[in-house]
Design a protein around this motif. Structure first.
Motif, short mmCIF file in Angstrom:
data_model
loop_
_atom_site.label_atom_id
_atom_site.label_comp_id
_atom_site.label_asym_id
_atom_site.label_seq_id
_atom_site.Cartn_x
_atom_site.Cartn_y
_atom_site.Cartn_z
N MET A 1 -5.89 -21.73 10.57
CA MET A 1 -5.83 -21.90 9.23
C MET A 1 -6.42 -23.43 8.78
SD MET A 1 -5.58 -19.04 7.74
CE MET A 1 -5.12 -19.38 6.12
N PRO A 2 -5.86 -24.34 9.69
CA PRO A 2 -6.18 -25.80 9.29
C PRO A 2 -7.74 -26.06 9.15
CG PRO A 2 -4.45 -25.79 10.95
CD PRO A 2 -4.87 -24.42 10.68
N ARG A 5 -8.62 -24.87 5.63
CA ARG A 5 -8.00 -25.09 4.61
C ARG A 5 -8.82 -25.72 3.32
NH1 ARG A 5 -3.61 -27.31 6.96
NH2 ARG A 5 -2.36 -25.37 6.61
N ASP A 6 -9.56 -26.70 3.74
CA ASP A 6 -10.38 -27.51 2.59
C ASP A 6 -11.26 -26.30 1.91
OD1 ASP A 6 -9.60 -29.89 3.26
OD2 ASP A 6 -11.20 -30.55 4.60
N PHE A 8 -10.73 -23.20 1.19
CA PHE A 8 -9.60 -22.25 0.48
C PHE A 8 -9.67 -23.27 -0.79
CE2 PHE A 8 -7.94 -20.48 4.34
CZ PHE A 8 -8.64 -19.20 4.20
N LEU A 9 -9.24 -24.56 -0.64
CA LEU A 9 -8.83 -25.68 -1.60
C LEU A 9 -10.14 -25.70 -2.64
CD1 LEU A 9 -6.74 -28.13 0.00
CD2 LEU A 9 -5.94 -26.26 -1.28
N ASP A 14 -6.67 -18.15 -2.81
CA ASP A 14 -5.55 -17.84 -2.52
C ASP A 14 -5.36 -17.15 -1.06
OD1 ASP A 14 -2.62 -17.51 -2.28
OD2 ASP A 14 -2.90 -15.60 -3.71
N ALA A 15 -5.10 -17.98 -0.09
CA ALA A 15 -5.00 -17.51 1.27
C ALA A 15 -3.53 -17.07 1.37
CB ALA A 15 -5.31 -18.61 2.37
#
Length: 139
Positions: A1-2, A5-6, A8-9, A14-15
């Motif tokens: 996920m890291p 993450r960017d 998704f943002l 919405d993860a």
């Protein structure tokens, strides 16, 4: 996920994680299998680029199948997959993306199958599509 993450943002996605606890270990090369899951996540993100639908949601879940295999599902709320396209999704060089090469799903399926597993897609009841990976457990 890291790693994602960017994305998704940036795309207001919405993860959601729904990971089963106490799953057995699976057979396989950790890096190759991570590449498969990352490819499925990125495909889901890209599918949601093509829609203005909100909320944009990507769900990653894991569970134990009745067959004993461990399954991971990546479900998006993107544009989905046309019924006629399902037959070709995993063919080399077939793509639904304007700038795609058509190798990601083909290579992902080859990796999963080389680990004794299966990779397939399904249409969601609502918007989007789901991609499923099932792998045998470590004996």
């Amino acid at each position: 996920m890291p790693l994602v993450r960017d994305a998704f943002l940036k795309d207001n996605i919405d993860a959601r994680l729904d990971l089963a606890h106490d799953l057995p270990a699976v057979k396989g090369d950790r890096v190759q299998l991570q590449q498969v899951i990352l490819n499925l996540i990125m495909n889901g993100i890209e599918a949601m680029h093509q829609t203005a639908r909100d909320p944009r949601r990507l769900e990653i879940s894991s569970r134990r199948l009745e067959s004993g295999e461990v399954a991971v599902t990546v479900r998006d709320s993107g544009v989905g997959v046309e019924p006629a396209t399902f037959e070709k999704l995993f063919d080399p060089f077939f793509t639904t993306k304007p700038s795609g090469m058509g190798m990601g799903l083909s290579v992902s399926r080859a990796i999963v199958e080389s680990h004794g597993g299966r990779l397939w897609a399904s249409r969601n009841d609502g918007p989007g599509a789901s991609f499923h990976v099932a792998l045998p457990v470590l004996a």
